[in-house]
Design an enzyme around this catalytic site. Structure first.
Site, PDB file in Angstrom:
ATOM      1  N   ASP A   7       1.313  -1.033  -0.451  1.00 13.84           N
ATOM      2  CA  ASP A   7      -0.470  -0.012   0.273  1.00 13.84           C
ATOM      3  C   ASP A   7       0.963   0.943  -0.025  1.00 13.84           C
ATOM      4  O   ASP A   7       1.701   1.315   1.362  1.00 13.84           O
ATOM      5  CB  ASP A   7      -0.671  -0.064   1.209  1.00 13.84           C
ATOM      6  CG  ASP A   7      -1.637   1.162   1.470  1.00 13.84           C
ATOM      7  OD1 ASP A   7      -1.896   1.518   0.314  1.00 13.84           O
ATOM      8  OD2 ASP A   7      -2.377   1.757   2.420  1.00 13.84           O
ATOM      9  N   GLU A  68      -1.356  -0.920  -4.799  1.00 17.82           N
ATOM     10  CA  GLU A  68      -1.892  -0.759  -5.257  1.00 17.82           C
ATOM     11  C   GLU A  68      -1.806   0.295  -6.099  1.00 17.82           C
ATOM     12  O   GLU A  68      -0.960   1.359  -6.567  1.00 17.82           O
ATOM     13  CB  GLU A  68      -2.369  -0.022  -3.735  1.00 17.82           C
ATOM     14  CG  GLU A  68      -4.136   0.599  -4.264  1.00 17.82           C
ATOM     15  CD  GLU A  68      -4.568   1.625  -1.940  1.00 17.82           C
ATOM     16  OE1 GLU A  68      -5.511   0.946  -2.046  1.00 17.82           O
ATOM     17  OE2 GLU A  68      -4.339   3.091  -2.525  1.00 17.82           O
ATOM     18  N   ASP A 141      -2.679   1.560   7.219  1.00 20.68           N
ATOM     19  CA  ASP A 141      -1.918   0.904   5.624  1.00 20.68           C
ATOM     20  C   ASP A 141      -1.616  -0.201   6.030  1.00 20.68           C
ATOM     21  O   ASP A 141      -1.246  -1.089   4.641  1.00 20.68           O
ATOM     22  CB  ASP A 141      -1.092   1.712   5.717  1.00 20.68           C
ATOM     23  CG  ASP A 141      -0.854   3.480   5.764  1.00 20.68           C
ATOM     24  OD1 ASP A 141      -1.089   3.866   5.073  1.00 20.68           O
ATOM     25  OD2 ASP A 141      -0.556   4.132   6.920  1.00 20.68           O
TER      26      ASP A 141
END
EC number: 3.1.21.10
Length: 179
Positions: A7, A68, A141
């Site tokens: 992330d 991501e 996160d």
């Protein structure tokens, strides 16, 4: 299948490793956050992200890296930092010959919670349940990185079949033109 989920972020870059196959219980092998000081020079922050991801790759030896996909946000400064951290993660994987998959936030949320509009708490709760953890990983996160890895494990087999079907279709079309 062992997947490192990333992330991306400059201040907090979530990382998590999940192992398993679609349709079977998954196992978390590690979760954490690569942190950089907000007041540090950008080049040093990117270097710190790179060194952190390299440590995770060394320690866990994933077969895939799921990152991501950066999407447009209103804050250009934030999206730029996220995109730069994302590029560092992809570079680290590519340097080692590890395939990289990009997944959108809504794709990850839909895979893990059943809805692409889930909030951070819902994602954290489902990651906790799916990986049989005692508590949701903190910060968010870290939970998001695990969700990315889970999404990739669950979606990769179907995506591979689709890619193979498209390749076969293209091959047949090419053969038909040359015959």
């Amino acid at each position: 299948m062992r997947v490192l989920g990333v992330d991306p972020g400059l201040t907090r870059c979530g990382v998590g490793v999940v192992e398993g196959v679609a349709g079977r219980p998954l196992t978390m092998l590690g979760v954490g956050v690569v942190r950089t000081p907000a007041d540090a020079d950008l080049s040093h922050r990117l270097l710190a992200v790179e060194q952190g991801i390299e440590q995770w790759l060394d320690e866990h030896r994933p077969e895939f890296v799921a990152v991501e996909r950066v999407f447009s946000q209103h804050n250009v400064r934030t999206v730029m930092g996220t995109a730069q951290a994302s590029a560092v993660a992809m570079l680290c994987a590519a340097r080692r010959g590890i395939p990289v998959a990009l997944h959108t936030p809504s794709e990850v949320k839909a895979a893990v919670t059943g809805t692409g509009r889930a909030d951070k708490a819902q994602v954290g709760a489902m990651v906790t349940r799916l990986l049989r953890l005692a508590a949701p990983p903190k910060p968010a996160d870290a939970a998001d990185a695990l969700a990315l890895a889970i999404c990739h494990i669950w979606r990769a087999p179907a995506q591979n079949r689709l890619q193979q079907a498209v390749a076969r279709q293209a091959l047949h079309a090419t053969k038909g033109r040359t015959a």
